[in-house]
Design an enzyme around this catalytic site. Structure first.
Site, PDB file in Angstrom:
ATOM      1  N   HIS A  68     -58.596  67.403  33.862  1.00  0.00           N
ATOM      2  CA  HIS A  68     -59.903  66.775  34.083  1.00  0.00           C
ATOM      3  C   HIS A  68     -60.648  67.632  35.078  1.00  0.00           C
ATOM      4  CE1 HIS A  68     -60.882  62.674  32.540  1.00  0.00           C
ATOM      5  NE2 HIS A  68     -59.691  62.853  32.017  1.00  0.00           N
ATOM      6  N   TYR A 197     -68.726  57.886  38.670  1.00  0.00           N
ATOM      7  CA  TYR A 197     -69.030  57.204  39.938  1.00  0.00           C
ATOM      8  C   TYR A 197     -70.423  56.610  39.800  1.00  0.00           C
ATOM      9  CZ  TYR A 197     -65.105  59.816  41.988  1.00  0.00           C
ATOM     10  OH  TYR A 197     -63.866  60.334  42.270  1.00  0.00           O
ATOM     11  N   PRO A 289     -58.290  54.968  48.323  1.00  0.00           N
ATOM     12  CA  PRO A 289     -58.225  55.561  46.980  1.00  0.00           C
ATOM     13  C   PRO A 289     -59.542  56.229  46.566  1.00  0.00           C
ATOM     14  CG  PRO A 289     -58.421  53.178  46.824  1.00  0.00           C
ATOM     15  CD  PRO A 289     -58.320  53.499  48.278  1.00  0.00           C
ATOM     16  N   LYS A 293     -56.148  60.801  46.858  1.00  0.00           N
ATOM     17  CA  LYS A 293     -55.358  61.770  47.649  1.00  0.00           C
ATOM     18  C   LYS A 293     -53.931  61.296  47.950  1.00  0.00           C
ATOM     19  CE  LYS A 293     -58.833  64.640  48.561  1.00  0.00           C
ATOM     20  NZ  LYS A 293     -58.853  65.984  47.982  1.00  0.00           N
ATOM     21  N   TYR A 384     -62.423  67.869  46.838  1.00  0.00           N
ATOM     22  CA  TYR A 384     -62.139  66.786  45.889  1.00  0.00           C
ATOM     23  C   TYR A 384     -60.780  67.005  45.215  1.00  0.00           C
ATOM     24  CZ  TYR A 384     -63.100  63.589  41.967  1.00  0.00           C
ATOM     25  OH  TYR A 384     -63.046  62.571  41.045  1.00  0.00           O
TER      26      TYR A 384
END
Ligand code: APR
Length: 387
Positions: A68, A197, A289, A293, A384
Site C-alpha cells: 500500500h 482519512y 493508532p 506504529k 508515515y
C-alpha cells in the site's frame, strides 16, 4: 530467559533468541487460539518487513502481504492524494493482518522447539534489581507458580505484569489526546485504493484495507461511547457522510463483524531497562493508532533486545544491554511525535472556544501545507512509513 506475552514483541524476541541458541520460555495469559485470532493492526513499515525477512520470519508475509502506498485525504476544501510510496524514502506499507503475522511467528517458534506456557498469567516480577529475577504466575488451574531466569522481557502490553513490577523511579510520560475512535472491522471489500482519512465537522473517519474481503473503518466518537451504541445502519450512514460519499462514491457495505472503542492515549516509560527486567512493545510505550506504529515499534524493539541479549548471554558481553533503552527510546519518541502530529491533523479536539478556533487555524494550515508543499509531503512519507 522468561518472556511475558505472546504478541508481536514477545514472539519476535522468542524466535530470535531461539535461533541464537538461547533458552527461553514464553508465558502467555490467554490460550493458543486467542493469540492466533486477535485481530489488531495490519500496516507493516518497510523496516519491519526487512527485520522479518533477515530473520527468516517473512514466509506468510511474502505470500499474502499487499503493498500500500497511497493516502487519500478528504476535507471540506476537496480531496487530495499522496502517493507516499514515491515520496520520502520511497517505501510502501505492507498490509498483512497482525493475527496472521502472530500465527506465523507462533508456528515458527513451536516448530523450532520453542516453549510457550499458555493460560499462564504472570502476576509480578521479583528481584529484577539483581541477577536472579523470578516471575510469580497463576497457572492454568489457578495454582500459583514461580519461574526463575537470568533476564525477564516484559512483552505483556500496557496492563501486564512488567509494568506493574517497575521499581520506584520509573518515569511515566503520558497523554490523553481527548479523542476516541469507534474501530470497526467490516466484511466488505475496500472502498478506496488508498488509506482514507476524512476530516469532517462531525469528526474524523478512516478507511484502511485489511484484505480483499475485510476493511477496517474508524469513526471518531465521544469519549465513553459504548462499542454497541451505534446500529449498523447509523455506522454506514455516518461513514458515508464523513467520507463525503455523495461526492466521491458510496462505500462498499457489509456486516460489521468486530467493534472496539479506542481512546487515543499515548505513554512512554523511561528507562526501558530495570536491572534484569526489560520492557518491550506496548509494555514500553503505548502509541495511538493514528499512524499505525505500535506493532512496528514492537518488532523493532524486539530485534534490538534480541541482539543485546545474544551478546550478553552467548558472547559474555553484558554491556550491550546497557544501550537497549536509549536506542529504543529514540525511535519511540520519533514515532510518538509523528503520531501526535497526525492526531492534530485529523481531529477537532475538545477545547475552549478560543483555543478551539486557534487550533482549527493550525489544523487547516497543516492540511494546506500537506496538500501543496513537496517538502512537507516528503517529510510526511518518511515519518508515515518509518520506524
Ligand atoms: N501474563 C502473561 N501474558 C500477558 C499478561 C500477563 N500478565 N498480560 C498480557 N499478556 C499477553 C496478552 O495476552 C498478549 O498476548 O501479552 C501479549 C501482549 O501482546 P500485544 O498487546 O499485542 O503487545 P505487543 O506484543 O507489545 O504488540 C504491540 O501490537 O497488538 C498490536 O498494535 C498493537 O501496539 C500494539 C502492538
Amino acid at each position: 530467559m522468561v518472556i511475558l506475552g505472546a504478541g508481536p514483541a514477545g514472539l519476535v524476541l522468542a524466535n530470535l533468541l531461539l535461533r541464537s541458541g538461547i533458552d527461553c520460555v514464553v508465558l502467555e495469559r490467554t490460550g493458543r487460539d486467542d493469540v492466533r485470532n486477535r485481530a489488531r493492526a495490519g500496516f507493516l513499515a518497510a523496516n519491519t518487513v526487512r527485520i522479518l525477512e533477515r530473520n527468516g520470519l517473512d514466509e506468510g508475509l511474502r505470500r499474502h502481504g499487499q503493498e500500500h502506498g497511497v493516502c487519500e485525504f478528504r476535507t471540506g476544501d476537496g480531496r487530495f492524494r499522496l502517493d507516499y510510496r514515491r515520496l520520502g524514502r520511497g517505501e510502501p506499507h505492507t498490509v498483512y493482518p497482525q493475527h496472521e503475522l502472530v500465527a506465523d511467528l507462533l508456528a515458527r517458534f513451536l516448530d523450532a522447539g520453542g516453549r510457550i506456557r499458555f493460560a499462564t498469567e504472570a502476576v509480578a516480577v521479583h528481584d529484577a534489581d539483581g541477577p536472579t529475577p523470578s516471575v510469580t504466575v497463576r497457572e492454568e488451574d489457578g495454582r500459583p507458580g514461580r519461574w526463575r531466569a537470568r533476564y525477564v522481557a516484559a512483552c505483556d502490553g500496557r496492563h501486564g505484569a512488567g509494568r506493574r513490577s517497575l521499581p520506584p523511579g520509573a518515569v511515566h510520560h503520558h497523554r490523553d489526546h481527548g479523542v476516541s475512535w469507534l474501530g470497526l472491522l467490516a466484511e466488505a471489500p475496500p472502498s478506496l485504493d488508498a488509506v482514507g482519512y476524512a476530516l469532517h465537522p462531525r469528526g474524523f473517519a478512516g478507511h484502511m484495507a485489511r484484505s480483499a474481503e475485510i476493511t477496517r473503518y474508524y469513526l471518531q466518537c465521544a469519549p465513553g461511547t459504548r462499542a454497541d451504541a451505534w446500529s449498523e445502519e447509523r455506522i454506514w450512514d455516518e461513514l458515508d457522510l464523513r467520507m463525503r460519499a455523495t461526492e466521491y462514491g458510496p462505500l462498499l457495505r457489509g456486516p460489521v463483524v468486530r467493534r472496539t472503542v479506542v481512546d487515543l492515549w499515548s505513554d512512554v516509560l523511561e528507562p526501558l531497562r530495570h536491572g534484569s527486567l526489560f520492557l518491550v512493545g506496548d509494555a514500553a510505550a503505548l502509541i495511538s493508532p493514528s499512524a499505525a506504529k505500535g506493532a512496528n515499534l514492537a518488532v523493532l524493539e524486539a530485534e534490538i533486545l534480541a541482539h543485546a541479549l545474544t551478546r550478553a548471554l552467548a558472547h559474555g558481553d553484558p554491556d550491550a544491554l546497557d544501550g537497549y533503552s536509549q536506542q529504543c527510546l529514540v525511535h519511540i519518541w520519533r514515532a510518538q511525535e509523528f503520531s501526535h502530529w497526525m492526531i492534530g491533523l485529523l481531529h477537532q479536539t475538545p477545547d475552549s472556544e478560543d483555543a478551539h478556533r486557534f487550533r482549527e487555524g493550525l489544523r487547516h494550515a497543516r492540511i494546506a501545507a500537506l496538500r501543496t508543499s513537496a517538502t512537507q509531503q516528503h517529510w510526511f512519507a518518511e515519518n508515515y512509513v518509518g520506524v
